[in-house]
Design an enzyme around this catalytic site. Structure first.
Site, PDB file in Angstrom:
ATOM      1  N   SER A 216      19.910 -42.670  -9.741  1.00 31.67           N
ATOM      2  CA  SER A 216      19.752 -41.425  -8.994  1.00 31.67           C
ATOM      3  C   SER A 216      18.341 -41.144  -8.501  1.00 31.67           C
ATOM      4  CB  SER A 216      20.243 -40.248  -9.842  1.00 31.67           C
ATOM      5  OG  SER A 216      21.643 -40.290  -9.947  1.00 31.67           O
TER       6      SER A 216
ATOM      7  N   TYR B  30      25.468 -30.567 -10.500  1.00 32.06           N
ATOM      8  CA  TYR B  30      25.121 -31.904 -10.009  1.00 32.06           C
ATOM      9  C   TYR B  30      26.349 -32.616  -9.450  1.00 32.06           C
ATOM     10  CZ  TYR B  30      22.308 -36.213 -10.242  1.00 32.06           C
ATOM     11  OH  TYR B  30      21.581 -37.351  -9.947  1.00 32.06           O
ATOM     12  N   SER B  31      26.238 -33.113  -8.223  1.00 28.82           N
ATOM     13  CA  SER B  31      27.338 -33.852  -7.607  1.00 28.82           C
ATOM     14  C   SER B  31      26.785 -34.944  -6.705  1.00 28.82           C
ATOM     15  CB  SER B  31      28.231 -32.913  -6.785  1.00 28.82           C
ATOM     16  OG  SER B  31      29.210 -33.653  -6.071  1.00 28.82           O
ATOM     17  N   ASN B  32      27.193 -36.168  -6.951  1.00 25.08           N
ATOM     18  CA  ASN B  32      26.760 -37.287  -6.109  1.00 25.08           C
ATOM     19  C   ASN B  32      27.262 -37.151  -4.673  1.00 25.08           C
ATOM     20  OD1 ASN B  32      25.393 -38.882  -8.174  1.00 25.08           O
ATOM     21  ND2 ASN B  32      27.411 -39.112  -9.070  1.00 25.08           N
TER      22      ASN B  32
ATOM     23  N   GLY C 122      17.267 -41.769 -13.317  1.00 24.12           N
ATOM     24  CA  GLY C 122      18.534 -42.357 -12.920  1.00 24.12           C
ATOM     25  C   GLY C 122      19.281 -42.961 -14.086  1.00 24.12           C
TER      26      GLY C 122
END
Length: 384
Positions: free
Chosen positions: A100, A193-195, A339
């Protein structure tokens, strides 16, 4: 990272581990690992001692760190072994999948386009991707670009719904997976949090520039800063180009480690696909805070109006526009991202005073205690 939401996010990352990687490699017992003797150039100090403890007490196969002082002197550290089957040395400043941390690179490109008046932070996503973002409780006309970068869009996290089959994903496929699920909340009302937010940000970059996200990151950041060991893997590239520790994954505490170094990273794309080294990350975050990578207005925007992110990033963490601040034990803050990716975990960042540190381990961590100890190595490096 901690809490239920981060556990769900990690579960999403884990679902991408290919079934082919489920065959355990021949390994020595984790508890038997012994860190190599430190060289004269890297005598045991708090950073080296911290890495040694991660290997000995937490069972990580390899731990690597790089510490940069005001952009001048740089020290690198290693502990453990680079490959459990062969017992090879950990490559100094080896490449790892940085997960990330990729989000910060993506956010920088978006903010550069903001500085060029090609994207507006408070414009709806619909402006750049018309008729693309639609779903149950989801409407691109009501989601601002700023809310993507700040993780306040309410979009469901696609990586929580990935299957276990090995396959290549196109970015629109990842978005389509997310849009099959209901919005988590109304845009701008909460932080989660969201990709998916960063897949959309990457798609916006491609639509506005007419070039791939990988090309934009390479030209605007990697080449500009001279990050010689950093790249965005090309479609179908499952390898890590330069010397690197083998990356491992464990289904549960005490389970045998599985070699997951090489598999298609396309499922992470703009949210987590990049490969780099600790020293390159040090340079990136340092330049981001004090250099001219962004215009002054966008550099300020990235670090203001931050929101509490303790649940995901630990006590005192706050999330800006693709950048996370964390408090230091010696006072002040450092800025980075971190990440978590199958095979690797990275933590670190830089201070506005000119110090930078990043730490990587060659296994995706499954418990908050170990993750907290990695954070403490970063803190020790930045506070000494």
């Amino acid at each position: 990272m901690s809490s239920r939401s981060s556990q769900q996010r990690r579960a999403g990352w884990r679902r991408a581990v290919p079934a082919a990687a489920a065959v355990a490699v021949g390994v020595m017992a984790m508890g038997a690992l012994t860190p190599p003797a430190a060289s004269a150039a890297t005598r045991p100090d708090t950073v080296q001692q911290g890495l040694n403890a991660l290997v000995k007490d937490d069972g990580v196969p390899a731990a690597l760190a790089s510490v940069t002082d005001h952009g001048r002197r740089s020290l690198t550290y290693t502990a453990g072994v680079g490959d459990l089957a062969t017992g090879s040395e950990v490559p100094r400043d080896g490449q790892v999948r940085v997960g990330s941390n990729t989000k910060t690179f993506t956010a920088v490109v978006v903010l550069q386009l903001v500085g060029e008046k090609r994207i507006a932070l408070d414009a709806p996503v619909e402006t750049y991707l018309p008729d693309v973002v639609r779903g149950e409780g989801i409407d691109g006309r009501r989601i601002k670009v700023r809310e993507l970068l700040q993780q306040t869009s309410g979009l469901p996290n696609y990586s929580n719904y990935l299957g276990e089959d090995v396959q290549h994903y196109e970015p629109r496929q990842l978005l389509d997976i997310a849009l099959q699920h209901r919005a988590e909340f109304a845009p701008g009302t909460q932080w989660k949090y969201s990709n998916t937010n960063y897949v959309l940000a990457g798609l916006m970059v491609e639509k506005v520039t007419g070039r791939t996200l990988a090309q934009e990151i390479d030209q605007r950041i990697i080449k500009r800063l001279g990050l010689r060991h950093t790249y965005f893997p090309a479609p179908g590239d499952v390898t890590i180009r330069e010397p690197h520790p083998t990356g491992y994954y464990r289904d549960s505490a005490g389970a045998p480690p599985q070699d997951v170094t090489e598999f298609d990273p396309s499922w992470a794309w703009a949210a987590g696909q990049m490969i780099s080294t600790n020293s390159d990350l040090n340079r990136f975050f340092s330049e981001l805070l004090t250099g001219d990578l962004l215009k002054p207005a966008q550099r300020v925007q990235m670090r203001t109006a931050t929101l509490p992110a303790d649940e995901t990033f630990g006590p005192g963490a706050r999330y800006g526009l693709g950048l996370v601040s964390k408090p230091l034990s010696c006072g002040g803050l450092y800025w980075g991202h971190g990440g978590s990716y199958p095979g690797y975990e990275t933590r670190g960042g830089a201070t506005v005073g000119g110090r930078a540190a990043n730490v990587a381990v060659s296994v995706q961590l499954s418990d908050e205690a170990t993750r907290g100890r990695v954070d403490r190595v970063v803190d020790a490096a930045l506070c000494r």
